[in-house]
Design a protein around this motif. Structure first.
Motif, short mmCIF file in Angstrom:
data_model
loop_
_atom_site.label_atom_id
_atom_site.label_comp_id
_atom_site.label_asym_id
_atom_site.label_seq_id
_atom_site.Cartn_x
_atom_site.Cartn_y
_atom_site.Cartn_z
N ASN A 280 0.81 -1.22 0.00
CA ASN A 280 0.00 0.00 0.00
C ASN A 280 0.84 1.27 0.00
O ASN A 280 0.41 2.32 0.49
N THR A 281 2.05 1.19 -0.52
CA THR A 281 2.92 2.38 -0.61
C THR A 281 3.19 2.78 -2.05
O THR A 281 3.87 3.79 -2.29
N GLY A 282 2.67 2.02 -3.03
CA GLY A 282 2.88 2.36 -4.43
C GLY A 282 4.30 2.08 -4.89
O GLY A 282 5.15 1.57 -4.13
N ILE A 283 4.57 2.42 -6.16
CA ILE A 283 5.90 2.20 -6.74
C ILE A 283 6.51 3.53 -7.18
O ILE A 283 7.56 3.94 -6.67
N HIS A 284 5.87 4.21 -8.12
CA HIS A 284 6.44 5.48 -8.58
C HIS A 284 5.36 6.34 -9.24
O HIS A 284 4.60 5.84 -10.07
N THR A 285 5.28 7.60 -8.83
CA THR A 285 4.36 8.56 -9.43
C THR A 285 5.15 9.78 -9.85
O THR A 285 5.83 10.39 -9.02
N ARG A 286 5.06 10.15 -11.11
CA ARG A 286 5.90 11.24 -11.62
C ARG A 286 5.33 12.62 -11.35
O ARG A 286 6.06 13.61 -11.38
N LYS A 287 4.03 12.72 -11.05
CA LYS A 287 3.42 14.02 -10.78
C LYS A 287 3.64 14.39 -9.31
O LYS A 287 3.26 13.65 -8.41
N PHE A 288 4.26 15.54 -9.09
CA PHE A 288 4.49 15.98 -7.72
C PHE A 288 3.23 16.66 -7.18
O PHE A 288 2.68 17.56 -7.83
N LYS A 289 2.78 16.25 -6.00
CA LYS A 289 1.56 16.78 -5.40
C LYS A 289 1.91 17.58 -4.14
O LYS A 289 2.30 17.01 -3.13
N PHE A 290 1.72 18.89 -4.22
CA PHE A 290 2.06 19.75 -3.09
C PHE A 290 1.19 19.45 -1.88
O PHE A 290 1.63 19.61 -0.74
N ARG A 291 -0.03 18.99 -2.10
CA ARG A 291 -0.90 18.64 -0.99
C ARG A 291 -0.28 17.52 -0.15
O ARG A 291 -0.30 17.56 1.08
N GLN A 292 0.29 16.53 -0.83
CA GLN A 292 0.94 15.44 -0.12
C GLN A 292 2.19 15.94 0.60
O GLN A 292 2.47 15.53 1.74
N ALA A 293 2.94 16.81 -0.05
CA ALA A 293 4.17 17.31 0.57
C ALA A 293 3.85 18.07 1.85
O ALA A 293 4.53 17.92 2.88
N ILE A 294 2.79 18.88 1.82
CA ILE A 294 2.40 19.63 3.02
C ILE A 294 1.92 18.67 4.10
O ILE A 294 2.21 18.87 5.29
N SER A 295 1.19 17.62 3.71
CA SER A 295 0.68 16.67 4.71
C SER A 295 1.81 15.97 5.45
O SER A 295 1.63 15.51 6.58
N ALA A 296 2.99 15.87 4.81
CA ALA A 296 4.12 15.23 5.47
C ALA A 296 4.49 15.96 6.77
O ALA A 296 4.86 15.35 7.77
N PHE A 297 4.36 17.29 6.75
CA PHE A 297 4.75 18.09 7.91
C PHE A 297 3.65 18.12 8.98
O PHE A 297 3.86 18.64 10.07
N LEU A 298 2.48 17.56 8.66
CA LEU A 298 1.40 17.45 9.64
C LEU A 298 1.34 16.06 10.24
O LEU A 298 0.45 15.77 11.05
#
Length: 522
Positions: A280-298
């Motif tokens: 459930n972690t995926g393999i590779h996604t080429r589109k960068f999603k800022f929403r996900q990046a921000i969620s990392a810090f939460l």
């Protein structure tokens, strides 16, 4: 057509609520690159024997390449501490002499700056470099960075002063992207329960790289010829050349993803992809999603993981930069110190491999195993701090025992690999973790003050012990958080059976906090 409706997904704080959208296989923008192959092969089945054969091929190809990169990369990075013993400090004038209380004292401030500036370079480049690594094939980026490291190693021999070495080592810090890349690549190829052993073997390249690097250093300083008066330069000529060769090999042979694995048949590629659905972690996604990046810090887990990251880098860089000086403070010559430092690297190799095997045997006890490997290191640091300088055997024993914490790094990396989902979130987390490592690496050398060598560097030992205690506390908090989140998700799914049951959700590029089917590994 696979269709998943998230509109009725419950709020599961402290885990995030997924986006209120429908995701279909027909609309793949921003989804995992592996989704199409998984859909194409969803009606296929395979035997355990076939999967074992695929896993064997992956192990024989990917592990050696990652291991090679780690060995060469670490052998190169640790060389600076030993080059300092054989003329680098004098040639580049990285020390000053002053009179303190009527006695001549050595001020190593310039050397400390040049040792630590690499970490600041690493911190400066992580977000940009890992962002590019998401857009480009990770294997190519991994190999290119190794070539880059080899070139800078060769350029080290033409440095003549403090300013030049500072500039070069700042840009050398960009190579610190290799460790997070190795974790990201690992997630692409192996199941969660398979990762600790493979990561253990790859990380063992750090300690083995130290052993090999020490061997190269020892042989290099005995070479004559053009650099007979600056023997440290031979170290960088040899290691830089090896880095160039290793980087080219990795560029040519490390596939970007399982979907492009040159060593697998088309059917084996589909097996290699679909067997990873349970992660459930995926393999590779080429589109960068800022929403996900921000969620990392939460995400609370990021900050708990950062504590050990800082601690490990602090201790690792301090030892690699001042390990030679530490052994010479016991009363040994520079050459003898080089030889006596080898068992410390050997202990680290054994602990890393052992930690990988234990993690493979007990995949849901990674935090406990990490703590177990930290405790002996604390004992070793206490021995180095409190043992008298005339007790050389005890001091060396303390030095060797103090390296057991390398075993906890395997569990730490396997937690990162298993418990962070969503490719953009993973990129942000890995960059942040590496920046914390860079800051720890920059801080480490400053705790080991040159004028405290006769006392066993008490400030450095106290700082290291304090950070180890903080790491153990952070791991305990992380264990409580993971357990609470898993129990809450299980209860919610019991109340609403059928939510997130489609196996293709593994390739929808959801984060670990969005996907109710995701379970944290303890």
């Amino acid at each position: 057509m696979t269709e998943i409706d998230y509109s009725e997904t419950p709020d599961i704080e402290p885990c995030e609520k997924p986006s209120q959208t429908k995701v279909t296989a027909a609309h793949r923008s921003g989804l995992d690159d592996a989704l199409q192959m998984a859909l194409d092969g969803q009606d296929e089945s395979w035997t355990k024997e076939e999967e074992r054969r695929v896993l064997w091929k992956i192990d024989l190809t990917i592990v050696p390449l990652l291991f090679l990169g780690t060995v060469i990369g670490y052998a190169d990075s640790q060389a600076y501490g030993f080059a300092a013993l054989f003329g680098l400090v004098q040639d580049l004038e990285l020390f000053t002499l002053s009179v303190v209380n009527g006695q001549l004292a050595l001020d190593t401030t310039k050397y400390q700056l040049s040792a630590g500036i690499t970490s600041l370079g690493g911190a400066a480049g992580q977000y940009l470099l890992l962002f590019l690594a998401q857009l480009l094939p990770a294997g190519i980026v991994y190999g290119v960075m190794l070539v880059y490291a080899g070139l800078l190693a060769l350029l080290t021999v033409i440095c003549h002063n403090f300013s030049q070495i500072m500039a070069l080592r700042f840009f050398y810090g960009f190579t610190q992207i290799q460790q997070p890349l190795a974790i990201i690549i690992t997630v692409m190829w192996w199941k969660t329960r398979e990762q600790p052993l493979r990561l253990g073997i790859v990380i063992a390249g750090n300690a083995l790289g130290s052993l090999i690097g020490n061997g190269v250093d020892f042989g290099a300083i005995n070479l004559s010829g053009q650099f007979s008066n600056s023997r440290w330069k031979w170290i960088y000529i040899i290691l830089g050349s090896c880095g160039l060769c290793a980087g080219i090999i990795i560029i040519l042979f490390l596939p970007a993803t399982p979907m492009k694995a040159w060593f697998l048949t088309p059917r084996e590629r589909r097996i290699a992809v679909r067997r990873l659905m349970s992660n459930n972690t995926g393999i590779h996604t080429r589109k960068f999603k800022f929403r996900q990046a921000i969620s990392a810090f939460l995400d609370p887990q990021l900050y708990a993981l950062c504590v050990f990251t800082f601690t490990f880098a602090f201790s690792n860089v301090a030892v690699s930069s001042f390990g030679g000086f530490l052994v010479t403070s016991f009363g040994y010559s520079e050459t003898r110190a080089l030889v006596l430092a080898l068992p410390a690297s050997a202990v680290a190799v054994v602990c890393i491999i052992a930690a990988g095997m234990i993690g493979n045997r007990f995949p849901n006890h990674r935090i406990i195993v990490a703590i177990v490997f930290i405790l002996p290191s604390m004992v070793g640091n206490i021995m180095l701090w409190k043992t008298r300088l005339d007790s050389k055997a005890a001091l060396l024993g303390g030095l060797y025992i103090s390296t057991t914490f390398y075993g906890s790094l395997v569990q730490h990396y396997s937690l990162l690999a298993a418990n962070v989902a969503g490719h953009s979130k993973k990129t942000a987390v890995m960059a942040t973790i590496t920046i914390m490592a860079a800051l720890g690496g920059f801080s480490g050398p400053w705790a080991y003050k040159g004028d405290q060598s006769a006392e066993g560097y008490p400030d450095g030992q106290i700082a290291t012990l304090s950070l180890f205690c903080a790491s153990i506390l952070a791991y305990i908090i992380l264990w409580v958080y993971y357990s609470h989140c898993n129990k809450k998700r299980t209860a919610l799914l019991r109340e609403q059976p059928g939510v997130f049951e489609d196996p293709m959700i593994a390739f929808m590029d959801l984060t670990d906090r969005e996907n109710l089917a995701f379970r944290y590994t303890l």
